[in-house]
Motif scaffolding. Structure first.
Motif, PDB file in Angstrom:
ATOM      1  N   HIS A  63       0.623  -1.339  -0.442  1.00 36.96           N
ATOM      2  CA  HIS A  63       0.031  -0.301   0.197  1.00 36.96           C
ATOM      3  C   HIS A  63       0.318   1.041   0.044  1.00 36.96           C
ATOM      4  CE1 HIS A  63      -3.248   2.763   0.972  1.00 36.96           C
ATOM      5  NE2 HIS A  63      -3.081   3.109   2.093  1.00 36.96           N
ATOM      6  N   HIS A  64       1.888   0.800   1.022  1.00 37.08           N
ATOM      7  CA  HIS A  64       2.888   2.233   1.161  1.00 37.08           C
ATOM      8  C   HIS A  64       4.211   1.970   0.380  1.00 37.08           C
ATOM      9  CE1 HIS A  64       0.718   2.987   5.068  1.00 37.08           C
ATOM     10  NE2 HIS A  64       0.377   4.172   4.169  1.00 37.08           N
ATOM     11  N   GLY A 181      -5.556   5.421   7.396  1.00 39.16           N
ATOM     12  CA  GLY A 181      -4.311   5.384   7.956  1.00 39.16           C
ATOM     13  C   GLY A 181      -4.089   6.934   8.227  1.00 39.16           C
ATOM     14  N   HIS A 223      -2.264   3.873  12.363  1.00 34.48           N
ATOM     15  CA  HIS A 223      -2.073   4.002  10.722  1.00 34.48           C
ATOM     16  C   HIS A 223      -1.902   2.268   9.683  1.00 34.48           C
ATOM     17  CE1 HIS A 223      -0.521   6.576   7.396  1.00 34.48           C
ATOM     18  NE2 HIS A 223      -0.885   5.871   6.501  1.00 34.48           N
ATOM     19  N   GLU A 227      -4.513   0.174   8.273  1.00 34.05           N
ATOM     20  CA  GLU A 227      -4.365  -0.346   7.169  1.00 34.05           C
ATOM     21  C   GLU A 227      -4.137  -1.435   6.320  1.00 34.05           C
ATOM     22  OE1 GLU A 227      -2.178   3.405   5.230  1.00 34.05           O
ATOM     23  OE2 GLU A 227      -4.400   3.777   4.735  1.00 34.05           O
TER      24      GLU A 227
HETATM   25 ZN   LIG Z   1      -1.364   5.390   4.936  1.00 30.07          ZN
END
Ligand SMILES: [Zn+2]
Length: 255
Positions: A63-64, A181, A223, A227
């Motif tokens: 995701h990141h 997030g 966060h 997520e």
């Molecule tokens: Zn995030």
């Protein structure tokens, strides 16, 4: 499977071209052309890369990812180490940010609703990306009547982590807004939409005052913790669709 096939499926499934984002979505670093083993995780950290290399994975999906707008673009320090690790092992790096937050079933917001047992509002479910500021706030309700205090306790239990809660624990929790997030900046939009509580990952100083003065509860549930479900669900969808081994790693992060 071929890398190009996975890339096409991901871009189509997540409708990545629809989003204007703070990072490139899709294939961020090109590795080998064939993918038999895929490692998924929230963030393309060195720890996740090392795990992928040790397992001889062909790609990571996160995701990141990397290359955030506004960040120092020079390749040195930890950035150099991460990129060097991917290139040395011919490892593909796939990253999906906002497209993975917003996806109606596999996304972080949809998956968080599932984990917390929230009934998603029908119109929001039909077109979640139109709900709220920047189109990422989701709305719903707990399946049984609870107070905010009980709702926070249930959230802590579901995420296995104590959340930061600002609000009146005795207030009935009828309508909930959430955005996974670092979406603490959308708290005011959630208040304007008329909810009893807003859940996101992180808290900033003004959020506490806003919660006290508006009476709307604020929950910072982590966060990372909010997520970790989207990319996991996405990996499971890939494993169900293609002949690829998919391994999800939850590398703990207290933030
Ligand atoms: Zn995030």
């Amino acid at each position: 499977m071929q890398r190009a096939e996975l890339q096409r499926w991901l871009d189509t499934t997540l409708e990545s071209t629809r989003f204007s984002d703070y990072c490139p979505n899709g294939l961020q670093v090109e590795g080998r052309t064939e993918i038999n083993k895929l490692v998924t995780g929230v963030t393309a950290s060195q720890a996740l890369l090392d795990r992928a290399v040790a397992l001889q994975a062909d790609a990571i999906l996160v995701h990141h990812g990397w290359f955030w707008r506004g960040e120092d673009p020079t390749i040195r320090g930890t950035r150099k180490q991460r990129i060097a690790t991917a290139l040395a092992s011919d490892l593909n790096v796939f990253a999906y940010h906002l497209p993975l937050d917003a996806h109606p079933t596999l996304g972080n917001n949809a998956q968080l609703a599932k984990v917390l047992g929230l009934q998603v509002e029908l119109d929001a479910q039909a077109n979640p990306v139109t709900g709220g500021a920047k189109g990422l706030i989701w709305f719903g309700a707990p399946q049984t009547p609870v107070t905010l205090g009980q709702f926070v306790a249930n959230t802590n239990h579901a995420l296995n982590r104590p959340a930061v809660f600002i609000g009146d624990a005795d207030r009935p929790c009828k309508r909930v807004a959430w955005c996974t997030g670092g979406a603490q900046g959308m708290f005011e939009a959630a208040i304007d939409a008329g909810v009893d509580v807003y859940i996101t990952g992180e808290i900033s100083e003004p959020n506490a005052h806003l919660a006290r003065e508006s009476g709307v509860g604020f929950i910072a549930a982590g966060h990372h913790a909010t997520e970790r479900y989207g990319v996991k669900a996405l990996g499971e969808a890939i494993a169900a669709e293609f002949d690829v081994e998919v391994l999800f790693f939850d590398i703990d992060n207290p933030a």
